[in-house]
Design a protein around this motif. Structure first.
Motif, PDB file in Angstrom:
ATOM      1  N   VAL A 407      36.416  44.494  44.448  1.00  0.00           N
ATOM      2  CA  VAL A 407      36.827  43.783  45.659  1.00  0.00           C
ATOM      3  C   VAL A 407      35.883  42.623  45.944  1.00  0.00           C
ATOM      4  O   VAL A 407      36.305  41.513  46.298  1.00  0.00           O
ATOM      5  CB  VAL A 407      36.877  44.756  46.856  1.00  0.00           C
ATOM      6  CG1 VAL A 407      37.214  44.000  48.147  1.00  0.00           C
ATOM      7  CG2 VAL A 407      37.900  45.856  46.613  1.00  0.00           C
ATOM      8  N   ASN A 408      34.591  42.875  45.777  1.00  0.00           N
ATOM      9  CA  ASN A 408      33.613  41.798  45.979  1.00  0.00           C
ATOM     10  C   ASN A 408      33.853  40.656  44.997  1.00  0.00           C
ATOM     11  O   ASN A 408      33.747  39.479  45.348  1.00  0.00           O
ATOM     12  CB  ASN A 408      32.190  42.334  45.811  1.00  0.00           C
ATOM     13  CG  ASN A 408      31.676  43.008  47.082  1.00  0.00           C
ATOM     14  OD1 ASN A 408      32.078  42.655  48.177  1.00  0.00           O
ATOM     15  ND2 ASN A 408      30.804  43.990  46.925  1.00  0.00           N
ATOM     16  N   ALA A 409      34.172  41.008  43.750  1.00  0.00           N
ATOM     17  CA  ALA A 409      34.445  39.979  42.735  1.00  0.00           C
ATOM     18  C   ALA A 409      35.670  39.157  43.112  1.00  0.00           C
ATOM     19  O   ALA A 409      35.684  37.930  42.973  1.00  0.00           O
ATOM     20  CB  ALA A 409      34.647  40.642  41.371  1.00  0.00           C
ATOM     21  N   MET A 410      36.715  39.833  43.616  1.00  0.00           N
ATOM     22  CA  MET A 410      37.930  39.142  44.028  1.00  0.00           C
ATOM     23  C   MET A 410      37.630  38.161  45.169  1.00  0.00           C
ATOM     24  O   MET A 410      38.075  37.002  45.139  1.00  0.00           O
ATOM     25  CB  MET A 410      38.977  40.150  44.479  1.00  0.00           C
ATOM     26  CG  MET A 410      40.280  39.514  44.981  1.00  0.00           C
ATOM     27  SD  MET A 410      41.325  40.660  45.893  1.00  0.00           S
ATOM     28  CE  MET A 410      40.340  40.910  47.376  1.00  0.00           C
ATOM     29  N   MET A 411      36.867  38.612  46.154  1.00  0.00           N
ATOM     30  CA  MET A 411      36.571  37.746  47.300  1.00  0.00           C
ATOM     31  C   MET A 411      35.692  36.563  46.880  1.00  0.00           C
ATOM     32  O   MET A 411      35.840  35.448  47.390  1.00  0.00           O
ATOM     33  CB  MET A 411      35.901  38.569  48.405  1.00  0.00           C
ATOM     34  CG  MET A 411      36.870  39.538  49.070  1.00  0.00           C
ATOM     35  SD  MET A 411      36.215  40.347  50.557  1.00  0.00           S
ATOM     36  CE  MET A 411      34.974  41.414  49.830  1.00  0.00           C
ATOM     37  N   THR A 412      34.791  36.803  45.940  1.00  0.00           N
ATOM     38  CA  THR A 412      33.965  35.706  45.430  1.00  0.00           C
ATOM     39  C   THR A 412      34.822  34.672  44.725  1.00  0.00           C
ATOM     40  O   THR A 412      34.637  33.441  44.886  1.00  0.00           O
ATOM     41  CB  THR A 412      32.901  36.249  44.457  1.00  0.00           C
ATOM     42  OG1 THR A 412      32.069  37.177  45.148  1.00  0.00           O
ATOM     43  CG2 THR A 412      32.047  35.117  43.892  1.00  0.00           C
ATOM     44  N   PRO A 420      42.279  34.828  43.404  1.00  0.00           N
ATOM     45  CA  PRO A 420      41.536  36.036  43.050  1.00  0.00           C
ATOM     46  C   PRO A 420      41.065  36.084  41.601  1.00  0.00           C
ATOM     47  O   PRO A 420      40.310  36.974  41.228  1.00  0.00           O
ATOM     48  CB  PRO A 420      42.525  37.174  43.322  1.00  0.00           C
ATOM     49  CG  PRO A 420      43.824  36.579  43.670  1.00  0.00           C
ATOM     50  CD  PRO A 420      43.680  35.102  43.727  1.00  0.00           C
ATOM     51  N   TRP A 421      41.511  35.118  40.767  1.00  0.00           N
ATOM     52  CA  TRP A 421      41.181  35.179  39.341  1.00  0.00           C
ATOM     53  C   TRP A 421      39.896  34.395  39.032  1.00  0.00           C
ATOM     54  O   TRP A 421      39.574  33.415  39.706  1.00  0.00           O
ATOM     55  CB  TRP A 421      42.349  34.603  38.526  1.00  0.00           C
ATOM     56  CG  TRP A 421      43.629  35.312  38.850  1.00  0.00           C
ATOM     57  CD1 TRP A 421      44.011  36.548  38.469  1.00  0.00           C
ATOM     58  CD2 TRP A 421      44.683  34.793  39.665  1.00  0.00           C
ATOM     59  NE1 TRP A 421      45.247  36.864  38.990  1.00  0.00           N
ATOM     60  CE2 TRP A 421      45.689  35.804  39.732  1.00  0.00           C
ATOM     61  CE3 TRP A 421      44.894  33.594  40.356  1.00  0.00           C
ATOM     62  CZ2 TRP A 421      46.868  35.637  40.443  1.00  0.00           C
ATOM     63  CZ3 TRP A 421      46.070  33.441  41.065  1.00  0.00           C
ATOM     64  CH2 TRP A 421      47.041  34.446  41.107  1.00  0.00           C
ATOM     65  N   PRO A 422      39.187  34.786  37.993  1.00  0.00           N
ATOM     66  CA  PRO A 422      37.898  34.134  37.684  1.00  0.00           C
ATOM     67  C   PRO A 422      38.055  32.835  36.877  1.00  0.00           C
ATOM     68  O   PRO A 422      37.355  32.596  35.904  1.00  0.00           O
ATOM     69  CB  PRO A 422      37.172  35.204  36.858  1.00  0.00           C
ATOM     70  CG  PRO A 422      38.268  35.940  36.164  1.00  0.00           C
ATOM     71  CD  PRO A 422      39.419  35.954  37.125  1.00  0.00           C
TER      72      PRO A 422
END
Length: 435
Positions: A407-412, A420-422
């Motif tokens: 979830v933290n990765a998505m919000m970042t 939501p993608w990197p």
């Protein structure tokens, strides 16, 4: 002697109703510890919900067997206790079966009550068997040990005793049996007492009469400590339930103001905003019961512990720790603990280094929720465990930055890439060139 009986009855009635009133005040005080929320909109829809769901049991009968049995117990127990009004009048004024002046109508009513009493006994026996012999899975969850299990059985025993006393009282009432009207069931029970003389029958009738009214007053005051408080609270709970479509969550006012400020091209984001010095410090989400709204606390007290929510929860079905029923039971238990703290400290809550989050409900339980709303849809009295879960998640994320790593990765990614993608915006379509 008759006046002494009337006086004793009046004192008993005053004590029973007085203690009940004291507990009602405590209940309202605890519920009002929650944040304010406006549930005065669309009164016609709210009255309809209360009539259909609380009174009409429309959601209960979605499971036909349990629903039908529950309707029998519900209708039977409520209607049969209409005769409590007659008992109260007789007890206060020394009369005997004051409503018998209604003649054939009285016979019809009492006859109906006797049939319902037998049906209630049958339903209660089936309920007891389902819990203690068949051991249905939803009654065997970890949270249904000790007091919750015993409480459910105590209520069943109460109902057996009260219905049996009612029938025995009728069977040994010589005057009522001589009326030959309304004694549809009790006339057969009366045969068991055929060898007793009139004085013995009168003694048995009086003893069962007194035990019956004492049992009703005990039951009334036991409700506060029992899951069967829903007998009373189902009505306001269905009335004040959220009318928004399932899946629509409320927004935080403070966040909404911030977003509007950011979207206003004429606003100065660096300008000082007016501050209300009398306002309580703002807090995102909920970590304890005082952070929840009063409807959520009403939900907690209304929970029937039937387990329908947990039985349809996909997280629980797949072995996760989450049980929506436990969420409600934990909320009620913590609220009771806070209430006792206030009582012990002369109306003031003294921080006890305990909170609903972590001490009662773990983050693991909260993050196991899929927010599918199955628990909300299934609840027979319109309780929403999901609203509590989401408020506590908000606290974890916005106050403690304690969201799970994905979830933290998505919000970042949303913050950095607007999605939501990197991948940045320029690289999002690169996948089309891979083949």
């Amino acid at each position: 002697m008759a006046y002494i009986d009337n006086l004793v009855f009046a004192l008993l009635l005053i004590a029973g109703i007085g203690y009940f009133t004291m507990n009602v005040k405590k209940l309202l005080r605890n519920i009002n510890l929650g944040r304010d929320v406006n549930r005065s909109d669309n009164p016609s829809e709210r009255w309809k919900n209360m009539a259909m769901i609380a009174l009409g049991q429309s959601k209960m009968i979605k499971r036909p067997i349990a629903g039908f049995l529950h309707v029998i117990v519900y209708v039977g127990f409520i209607i049969i206790n209409i005769e409590v009004l007659e008992i109260i009048i007789d007890g206060l004024f020394g009369t005997h079966r004051i409503f018998s002046v209604l003649g054939s109508l009285y016979g019809f009513l009492i006859g109906s009550f006797e049939i319902l009493a037998v049906l209630v006994l049958v339903a209660v026996i089936i309920f007891w068997t389902r819990r203690n012999v068949v051991k249905l899975k939803r009654f065997m969850n970890p949270e249904m040990k000790a007091w919750p299990k015993n409480d459910a059985n105590y209520i069943l025993y109460f109902e057996v005793v009260l219905m049996s006393l009612f029938l025995t009282m009728n069977a040994t009432d010589v005057h009522f049996q001589e009326m030959n009207s309304g004694n549809i069931i009790s006339q057969y029970i009366a045969q068991l007492f055929s060898s007793f003389d009139v004085s013995q029958l009168h003694l048995i009738e009086r003893v069962t009469w007194w035990i019956h009214i004492c049992g009703i007053l005990i039951f009334l005051n036991y409700l506060y400590f029992s899951k069967h408080l829903h007998i009373l609270l189902a009505f306001p709970n269905t009335y004040f339930a959220d009318l928004n479509p399932l899946g629509q969550f409320d927004t935080l006012e403070s966040v909404t103001k911030e977003v509007k400020l950011m979207m206003d091209p004429t606003a100065d984001p660096f300008a000082a905003q007016p501050v209300d010095e009398n306002a309580a410090p703002s807090k995102f989400g909920a970590s304890d019961v005082q952070d929840l709204n009063w409807v959520q606390l009403l939900n907690a007290y209304t929970c029937t512990e039937c387990g329908r929510c947990t039985s349809v929860c996909p997280a629980n079905i797949t072995g996760k720790k989450l049980s929506p029923r436990k969420i409600m039971m934990d909320t009620r238990d913590r609220l009771e603990q806070v209430g006792k703290n206030i009582d012990a400290n002369k109306g003031v809550f003294i921080p006890d280094n305990i909170s609903l989050l972590n001490d009662y409900i773990s983050a693991e339980e909260l993050w196991a929720c899929t927010t599918c709303n199955a628990c909300v849809e299934e609840c027979p009295v319109n309780i929403s465990p999901l609203s509590i879960i989401m408020d506590m998640r908000r606290y974890l994320v916005m106050e403690q930055s304690a969201a799970p790593q994905p979830v933290n990765a998505m919000m970042t990614n949303i913050e950095n890439n607007g999605a939501p993608w990197p991948y940045n915006q320029m690289d999002r379509l690169n996948w089309k060139d891979e083949n």
